[in-house]
Motif scaffolding. Structure first.
Motif, short mmCIF file in Angstrom:
data_model
loop_
_atom_site.label_atom_id
_atom_site.label_comp_id
_atom_site.label_asym_id
_atom_site.label_seq_id
_atom_site.Cartn_x
_atom_site.Cartn_y
_atom_site.Cartn_z
N VAL A 181 0.85 -1.19 0.00
CA VAL A 181 0.00 0.00 0.00
C VAL A 181 0.88 1.24 0.00
O VAL A 181 1.76 1.39 0.85
CB VAL A 181 -0.93 0.00 1.22
CG1 VAL A 181 -1.68 1.33 1.32
CG2 VAL A 181 -1.91 -1.15 1.15
N ALA A 182 0.62 2.13 -0.95
CA ALA A 182 1.31 3.41 -0.98
C ALA A 182 0.44 4.43 -0.24
O ALA A 182 -0.72 4.63 -0.59
CB ALA A 182 1.55 3.86 -2.41
N LEU A 183 0.99 5.06 0.77
CA LEU A 183 0.25 6.03 1.56
C LEU A 183 0.40 7.42 0.94
O LEU A 183 1.51 7.97 0.84
CB LEU A 183 0.77 6.05 3.00
CG LEU A 183 0.11 7.06 3.95
CD1 LEU A 183 -1.38 6.78 4.08
CD2 LEU A 183 0.79 7.04 5.32
N PHE A 184 -0.73 7.96 0.50
CA PHE A 184 -0.76 9.33 -0.01
C PHE A 184 -1.02 10.24 1.18
O PHE A 184 -2.13 10.28 1.72
CB PHE A 184 -1.85 9.48 -1.07
CG PHE A 184 -1.80 10.78 -1.81
CD1 PHE A 184 -1.03 10.93 -2.94
CD2 PHE A 184 -2.52 11.88 -1.34
CE1 PHE A 184 -0.97 12.15 -3.61
CE2 PHE A 184 -2.47 13.10 -2.00
CZ PHE A 184 -1.69 13.24 -3.15
N VAL A 205 3.39 -1.02 4.05
CA VAL A 205 3.11 0.37 3.71
C VAL A 205 4.39 1.06 3.24
O VAL A 205 5.44 0.97 3.87
CB VAL A 205 2.52 1.14 4.90
CG1 VAL A 205 2.14 2.56 4.49
CG2 VAL A 205 1.30 0.40 5.46
N VAL A 206 4.26 1.76 2.11
CA VAL A 206 5.34 2.55 1.56
C VAL A 206 4.85 3.99 1.43
O VAL A 206 3.70 4.23 1.06
CB VAL A 206 5.76 2.02 0.17
CG1 VAL A 206 6.87 2.88 -0.42
CG2 VAL A 206 6.19 0.56 0.26
N VAL A 207 5.71 4.94 1.76
CA VAL A 207 5.38 6.36 1.58
C VAL A 207 6.29 6.89 0.47
O VAL A 207 7.45 7.21 0.72
CB VAL A 207 5.58 7.16 2.88
CG1 VAL A 207 5.18 8.63 2.67
CG2 VAL A 207 4.78 6.55 4.02
N PRO A 208 5.80 6.94 -0.77
CA PRO A 208 6.65 7.40 -1.88
C PRO A 208 7.23 8.79 -1.61
O PRO A 208 6.49 9.73 -1.34
CB PRO A 208 5.69 7.41 -3.08
CG PRO A 208 4.67 6.38 -2.74
CD PRO A 208 4.47 6.52 -1.26
N ARG A 209 8.53 8.90 -1.69
CA ARG A 209 9.20 10.15 -1.32
C ARG A 209 8.97 11.26 -2.34
O ARG A 209 9.09 12.44 -2.00
CB ARG A 209 10.70 9.90 -1.15
CG ARG A 209 11.03 8.97 0.01
CD ARG A 209 12.53 8.77 0.14
NE ARG A 209 13.22 10.01 0.48
CZ ARG A 209 13.36 10.49 1.71
NH1 ARG A 209 12.84 9.83 2.73
NH2 ARG A 209 14.01 11.60 1.91
N GLY A 210 8.65 10.89 -3.57
CA GLY A 210 8.46 11.90 -4.60
C GLY A 210 7.05 12.43 -4.72
O GLY A 210 6.75 13.21 -5.63
#
Length: 256
Positions: free
Chosen positions: A9-12, A39-44
């Motif tokens: 899951v990418a956390l927006f 959970v991943v928090v995309p840095r970009g």
């Protein structure tokens, strides 16, 4: 038979959470991990483009949407602790690229797997209850985007029913806009003020000591009005209560 893989899951995070209330992001992270997600928090990541879109600036909205699509498309799901941001991606991204079939297809793929946090937990993961406690009487405000664009109403109430010590009191008009509306409150301040004053009276009439919602914009607006009126009612994002984080961070607009 091997166990099913954990969903990635990418956390927006959303702009408002990042700048005004990071605890909501940490609460979302806690809830998703407890539900078994990686959970991943995309840095970009950056703004979803909704302010530009609502102001008629389609060019900037498309540029921001391309960035979000690039960052979030690789994951199984994209989840945001905000009905408005999730609705922007789900319902408006494909239309932004109506004249670009390739980009529209990418936008549709992301839209199909983008969810608001509580609806994702309840409807996709199938979460029935949370391990949390909140000793108080709460009222719940349904944000316009969450309710009207995403059909979020029963999901937060079902999960709140499992919070020990919590009593839910319904507003007389829980679905009526609080007057924030993104740039609406800037363009039409007098109308916005009247609307949030009506919302504050509705909250007071319930006898609740806390008001909850799933969108930080609504909560900042409501909290500001309650503080100006000298109201003792606390304001929190629903994720903070469901994650059991209320002892870790002060209510919105308050200090400890």
């Amino acid at each position: 038979m091997p166990a099913p893989a954990r969903p990635r899951v990418a956390l927006f995070v959303t702009c408002l959470v990042d700048l005004y209330r990071p605890s909501v992001g940490f609460a979302a992270l806690r809830l998703l991990e407890r539900a078994g997600c990686e959970v991943v928090v995309p840095r970009g990541q950056t703004c979803c483009g909704q302010p530009a879109y609502n102001s008629g600036d389609r060019a900037d909205a498309r540029d921001l949407a391309r960035r979000v699509i690039e960052e979030f498309l690789p994951y199984d799901h994209t989840v945001a602790p905000s009905g408005s941001c999730a609705a922007m991606i789900r319902h408006h991204y494909p239309a932004l690229f109506a004249d670009d079939p390739q980009e529209r297809a990418r936008a549709e793929r992301l839209a199909a797997k983008t969810h608001e946090l509580v609806s994702f937990l309840a409807d996709v993961i199938g979460l029935q209850r949370v391990e949390a406690r909140y000793d108080g009487i709460v009222a719940y405000h349904d944000s316009c985007s969450g309710l009207r664009e995403l059909g979020i109403r029963d999901q937060p109430r079902r999960l709140l029913a499992s919070v020990r010590g919590l009593t839910l009191k319904e507003l007389a008009e829980p679905e009526v806009c609080c007057g924030f509306g993104g740039t609406f409150c800037v363009k039409y301040p007098d109308i916005s003020t009247r609307m949030v004053a009506d919302k504050a009276r509705d909250v007071a009439a319930t006898g609740a000591d806390t008001v909850l919602a799933g969108d930080l914009g609504c909560l900042l607006n409501i909290a500001g009005r309650l503080r100006r009126e000298g109201s003792p009612v606390h304001v929190r994002h629903v994720a903070e209560v469901l994650a059991g984080m209320t002892d870790e961070v002060a209510p919105i607009g308050e200090t400890r």
